[in-house]
Design an enzyme around this catalytic site. Structure first.
Site, PDB file in Angstrom:
ATOM      1  CB  CYS A  73      -0.911   0.007   1.223  1.00 59.01           C
ATOM      2  SG  CYS A  73      -1.954   1.487   1.335  1.00 59.01           S
ATOM      3  CB  CYS A  79      -2.904   5.244   6.296  1.00 65.00           C
ATOM      4  SG  CYS A  79      -4.369   4.415   6.934  1.00 65.00           S
ATOM      5  CB  CYS A  82      -1.397  -1.334   7.598  1.00 62.19           C
ATOM      6  SG  CYS A  82      -2.771  -1.946   6.617  1.00 62.19           S
ATOM      7  CD  GLN A 290     -15.755 -10.438  15.139  1.00 57.84           C
ATOM      8  OE1 GLN A 290     -14.908  -9.640  14.787  1.00 57.84           O
ATOM      9  NE2 GLN A 290     -15.791 -10.943  16.360  1.00 57.84           N
ATOM     10  CD  GLU A 340     -26.065  -6.168  21.742  1.00 59.33           C
ATOM     11  OE1 GLU A 340     -25.861  -4.941  21.641  1.00 59.33           O
ATOM     12  OE2 GLU A 340     -25.149  -6.999  21.948  1.00 59.33           O
ATOM     13  CG  ASP A 386     -17.243 -11.143  21.103  1.00 62.73           C
ATOM     14  OD1 ASP A 386     -16.260 -10.424  21.361  1.00 62.73           O
ATOM     15  OD2 ASP A 386     -17.572 -11.443  19.938  1.00 62.73           O
ATOM     16  CB  CYS A 413     -11.071  -7.329  19.594  1.00 69.15           C
ATOM     17  SG  CYS A 413     -11.924  -5.976  20.443  1.00 69.15           S
TER      18      CYS A 413
END
Length: 457
Positions: A73, A79, A82, A290, A340, A386, A413
């Site tokens: 990239c 940016c 990444c 996700q 939820e 989660d 995560c």
């Protein structure tokens, strides 16, 4: 103590959670150096020195890792998305295992020999895997422009493509770059809090092909602007017929949260659908899902396999979202209570269970904390949670511990909050059985993890 501006010859012993090389000065100061990979050696200028750490900049490379590759990239390094694109994919997986291991030891207080770490599960795709992209909007040289933020700042990089997102999202992004300056929309300015358009959020079902556009505005548009945006949506839908769902989200409050609480339909249905395995899930345009659909399937199948078809006893699932994992849990034949709090997601959760003919699920609309404080809870053999990046809360962890389920499955995560919460569970009588990282975010330093705990007493 080294001084700011000094030059040192440093060697990277690892990588931190931001993707920076971890280097040690002779006097023990840890220096974070962007773009350095494990094992590399470089002449580094100390651009910032604090009491506990320093930040360096590579002046000259002396030893280069054989795992270093050319980034694909042109925006890499500018940016902020990444952080590991300059490393081979096999090295990226090793780094993520190391990040998880480091968090468990340093933040969770676990001994290395007591951490049942498994190899990181690779993503089926390393490029164009993202089914969603959120573009902040700013006035760039006087032009309303979408892009991504530069690393560690809110300075906009006006990218014209992103090799991590679905190709159709890339094509649609180009349309917004061309068209936004022609609309009667001013870019939102964080400092003055003037202007209206804050973000453009694009999403697509990687397996269903259905697409959606969400425009995040500071305030409700006037009737004239609403009509103008409806015309824009109609013209764009003619070019991209799969992107049939358009909506406006109202977010008046300052801060870094992207989505507000009010959403107005603009064109088409106020939802899209995505398919995982044999299930089809409807989701509101603001709902969490996700971003790597193929790897999410692998994660959910792993959760299902770990439960086993022969086990008995009910399952409590916290932070259930639109029910993508819920369906996999219910496929074991056990009764599931799904909790939820986000209202649009809880509605989708109920719809998705009905539309997929999943009958052994009951839904609680509310926060995990609310459910846990409803009084005497029924017994659950298994608790699955989660939570968001911030992790669970002490109230929920305490409630789960009081329930004393035989097993806990924790999907995270964020290795830092995972390590913190796992320590709390272990301290209340659980043993960590397995820790499996999944690469849902190739080229980045993010890692998803499935942790399984069993009750010991």
């Amino acid at each position: 103590m080294p001084l700011q501006g000094e030059t040192r010859l440093l060697r990277a012993r690892g990588v931190n959670s931001e993707g920076d090389g971890l280097c040690d000065c002779d006097d023990g100061l840890v220096v974070f150096v962007p773009m350095m990979l494990p094992g590399e050696e470089a002449l580094v200028r100390l651009v910032k020195v604090k009491r506990s750490y320093g930040i360096g900049k590579v002046l000259e490379s002396k030893a280069v890792s054989p795992e270093r590759v050319t980034p694909f990239c042109p925006w890499f390094g500018k940016c902020g998305g990444c952080r590991l694109q300059h490393g081979s994919y096999s090295l990226q997986l090793e780094i993520k295992e190391g990040l998880l291991l480091d968090a468990m030891m340093r933040l969770g207080g676990f001994l290395r020999e007591n951490i049942p770490l498994r190899p990181c599960v690779p993503s089926p795709r390393q490029r164009h895997y993202r089914n969603k992209a959120s573009f902040p909007i700013q006035s760039f040289r006087g032009v309303v422009t979408p892009g991504f933020f530069q690393r560690d700042s809110h300075h906009l990089i006006p990218v014209d493509r992103c090799p991590l997102i679905d190709p159709s999202l890339e094509e649609l992004m180009k349309v917004f770059r061309e068209t936004l300056p022609t609309l009667s929309l001013r870019a939102y300015d964080e400092r003055s809090q003037r202007g209206s358009l804050r973000h453009v959020l694009l999403r697509k079902g990687s397996h269903s092909g259905q697409g959606a556009v969400l425009l995040v505005l500071k305030e409700r548009p006037s009737s004239a602007l609403f009509d103008e945006l409806r015309v824009f949506a109609r013209k764009t839908r003619a070019r991209f017929p799969l992107f049939s769902s358009w909506a406006i989200n109202i977010h008046p409050d300052p801060g870094n949260v992207i989505i507000g609480s009010r959403t107005l339909p603009l064109s088409g249905a106020p939802y899209i659908e995505e398919r995982l395995g044999k299930y089809v899930f409807r989701m509101d345009l603001t709902a969490f899902f996700q971003v790597n659909s193929s790897q999410a399937e692998n994660l959910y199948e792993s959760v299902k396999a770990s439960l086993g078809q022969e086990e008995k006893g009910d399952i409590l699932e916290l932070y259930s979202g639109v029910g993508s994992l819920t369906a996999y849990l219910a496929s074991t034949g056990r009764r599931v209570t799904a909790v939820e709090s986000w209202e649009p997601s809880s509605r989708s959760l109920e719809h998705n269970m009905k539309s997929n003919a999943v009958k052994n699920v009951s839904v609680f609309r509310g926060r995990a904390e609310d459910y846990c404080s409803t009084g005497v809870l029924p017994p659950f053999r298994t608790v699955v949670l989660d939570p968001p990046r911030s992790g669970s809360t002490p109230e929920v962890i305490a409630a789960i511990s009081r329930l004393s389920p035989l097993e806990i499955l924790y999907i995270s995560c964020n290795p830092a909050t995972l390590a913190r919460d796992l320590r709390s569970f272990v301290d209340t009588g659980y043993r960590l059985i397995s820790l499996t990282p999944f690469d849902l975010f190739p080229q980045t330093a993010h890692v998803e993890t499935l942790a399984i705990l069993k009750r010991t007493r």
